[in-house]
Design a protein around this motif. Structure first.
Motif, mmCIF file in Angstrom:
data_model
loop_
_atom_site.group_PDB
_atom_site.id
_atom_site.type_symbol
_atom_site.label_atom_id
_atom_site.label_comp_id
_atom_site.label_asym_id
_atom_site.label_seq_id
_atom_site.Cartn_x
_atom_site.Cartn_y
_atom_site.Cartn_z
ATOM 1 N N GLY A 1 66.825 91.742 31.345
ATOM 2 C CA GLY A 1 66.592 93.321 31.362
ATOM 3 C C GLY A 1 65.352 93.856 30.485
ATOM 4 N N VAL A 2 65.287 95.003 30.599
ATOM 5 C CA VAL A 2 64.228 95.694 29.827
ATOM 6 C C VAL A 2 64.433 97.069 29.356
ATOM 7 C CG1 VAL A 2 62.171 94.206 30.713
ATOM 8 C CG2 VAL A 2 62.789 96.367 31.836
ATOM 9 N N ALA A 3 64.049 97.549 28.158
ATOM 10 C CA ALA A 3 64.305 98.932 28.019
ATOM 11 C C ALA A 3 62.991 99.660 27.876
ATOM 12 C CB ALA A 3 64.624 98.969 26.506
ATOM 13 N N LEU B 1 71.230 96.969 26.067
ATOM 14 C CA LEU B 1 71.095 95.608 26.746
ATOM 15 C C LEU B 1 71.215 94.666 25.320
ATOM 16 C CD1 LEU B 1 68.139 96.174 29.435
ATOM 17 C CD2 LEU B 1 70.720 95.312 29.783
ATOM 18 N N GLN B 2 71.611 93.460 25.636
ATOM 19 C CA GLN B 2 71.777 92.577 24.495
ATOM 20 C C GLN B 2 70.623 91.512 24.949
ATOM 21 O OE1 GLN B 2 73.872 92.854 21.805
ATOM 22 N NE2 GLN B 2 73.657 95.003 22.621
ATOM 23 N N PRO B 3 70.071 90.754 23.749
ATOM 24 C CA PRO B 3 69.082 89.781 24.170
ATOM 25 C C PRO B 3 69.297 88.867 25.137
ATOM 26 C CG PRO B 3 69.268 90.327 21.683
ATOM 27 C CD PRO B 3 70.442 90.871 22.414
ATOM 28 N N ASP B 4 70.692 88.600 25.454
ATOM 29 C CA ASP B 4 71.165 87.377 26.384
ATOM 30 C C ASP B 4 71.239 88.249 27.607
ATOM 31 O OD1 ASP B 4 73.618 88.863 25.529
ATOM 32 O OD2 ASP B 4 74.509 87.249 26.177
ATOM 33 N N GLU C 1 60.750 97.370 25.420
ATOM 34 C CA GLU C 1 61.533 96.363 24.626
ATOM 35 C C GLU C 1 62.489 95.503 25.598
ATOM 36 O OE1 GLU C 1 62.902 100.028 22.466
ATOM 37 O OE2 GLU C 1 64.572 98.421 21.777
ATOM 38 N N GLY C 2 63.115 94.790 24.677
ATOM 39 C CA GLY C 2 64.217 93.841 25.536
ATOM 40 C C GLY C 2 64.037 92.514 25.339
ATOM 41 N N PRO D 1 74.258 87.988 40.659
ATOM 42 C CA PRO D 1 73.913 87.256 39.286
ATOM 43 C C PRO D 1 72.351 87.388 39.014
ATOM 44 C CG PRO D 1 75.584 85.572 40.554
ATOM 45 C CD PRO D 1 75.141 87.040 41.499
ATOM 46 N N GLY D 2 71.761 87.501 39.934
ATOM 47 C CA GLY D 2 70.414 87.812 39.902
ATOM 48 C C GLY D 2 69.554 89.196 39.373
ATOM 49 N N LEU D 3 70.592 90.206 38.882
ATOM 50 C CA LEU D 3 70.239 91.493 38.543
ATOM 51 C C LEU D 3 69.501 91.472 37.365
ATOM 52 C CD1 LEU D 3 73.623 93.596 39.127
ATOM 53 C CD2 LEU D 3 71.183 93.867 40.501
ATOM 54 N N VAL D 4 68.825 92.198 37.280
ATOM 55 C CA VAL D 4 67.682 92.791 35.929
ATOM 56 C C VAL D 4 67.852 94.149 35.775
ATOM 57 C CG1 VAL D 4 65.319 92.373 35.068
ATOM 58 C CG2 VAL D 4 66.317 90.710 36.782
ATOM 59 N N PHE D 5 68.181 94.483 34.577
ATOM 60 C CA PHE D 5 68.462 95.943 34.096
ATOM 61 C C PHE D 5 67.062 96.478 33.659
ATOM 62 C CE2 PHE D 5 72.635 94.016 34.367
ATOM 63 C CZ PHE D 5 73.370 94.859 35.262
#
Length: 173
Positions: free
Chosen positions: A135-137, A129-132, A172-173, A88-92
């Protein structure tokens, strides 16, 4: 995450080094049947991807709270949700770029099973990626070291609530 040719395998280890965490190559989690399909120019189905995503999710779960970087296309929201259900803690970090640049980079790779013929299917499948989503682009122009540095900077506010503020330039993200 990102389509083939964005530099996940090149940037991932550099990012892991900057963050001081281990790196795992997502392609190493593919079953042999998946590699054979892609080598033949056949896109993977969602069913093909399930064991691969589960193996990556298991690796990420074992790193929960410790940190780590693992490369994975994670093109669809459903794939990312599957990974987050295991960890659950994954950040993309979504590596993004111009299609022509990515195709050029792919055409110069040697020894990789993913042919440039599958790039269109990758872009067609991609759900950014969606706002919810955590993660970051990060844009893939520049050197791999530049991209890794931008990714590390972009991750600071995404992973550290005390570092609130605007996202760094180039993200962005």
């Amino acid at each position: 995450m990102g389509v083939a040719g964005t530099g996940k395998t090149t940037v991932g280890p550099l990012l892991a080094e900057l963050l001081g965490v281990p790196y795992a190559e997502g392609d190493d989690f593919h079953p042999a049947a998946n590699i054979a399909k892609m080598t033949a120019g056949t896109p993977l189905t969602d069913e093909d991807r399930r064991p691969w995503l589960d193996a990556i999710g298991e690796w990420a779960h074992t790193r929960d709270g410790l940190g780590g970087v693992v490369s994975s296309s994670a093109l669809k929201r459903g794939y990312r949700d599957r990974l987050r259900s295991a960890a659950p803690g994954l950040v993309f970090v979504h590596l993004t770029g111009d299609r022509a640049l990515i195709e050029d980079r792919m055409s110069h790779r040697q020894g990789h099973f993913m042919p440039t013929a599958l790039l269109d299917s990758q872009f067609a499948t991609l759900q950014p990626l969606q706002p919810d989503e955590a993660g970051v682009a990060v844009d893939v122009t520049g050197t791999p070291a530049d991209i890794a540095r931008r990714a590390a900077e972009a991750l600071r506010p995404a992973t550290d609530p005390a570092a609130a503020g605007p996202a760094p330039a180039g993200t962005e993200g």
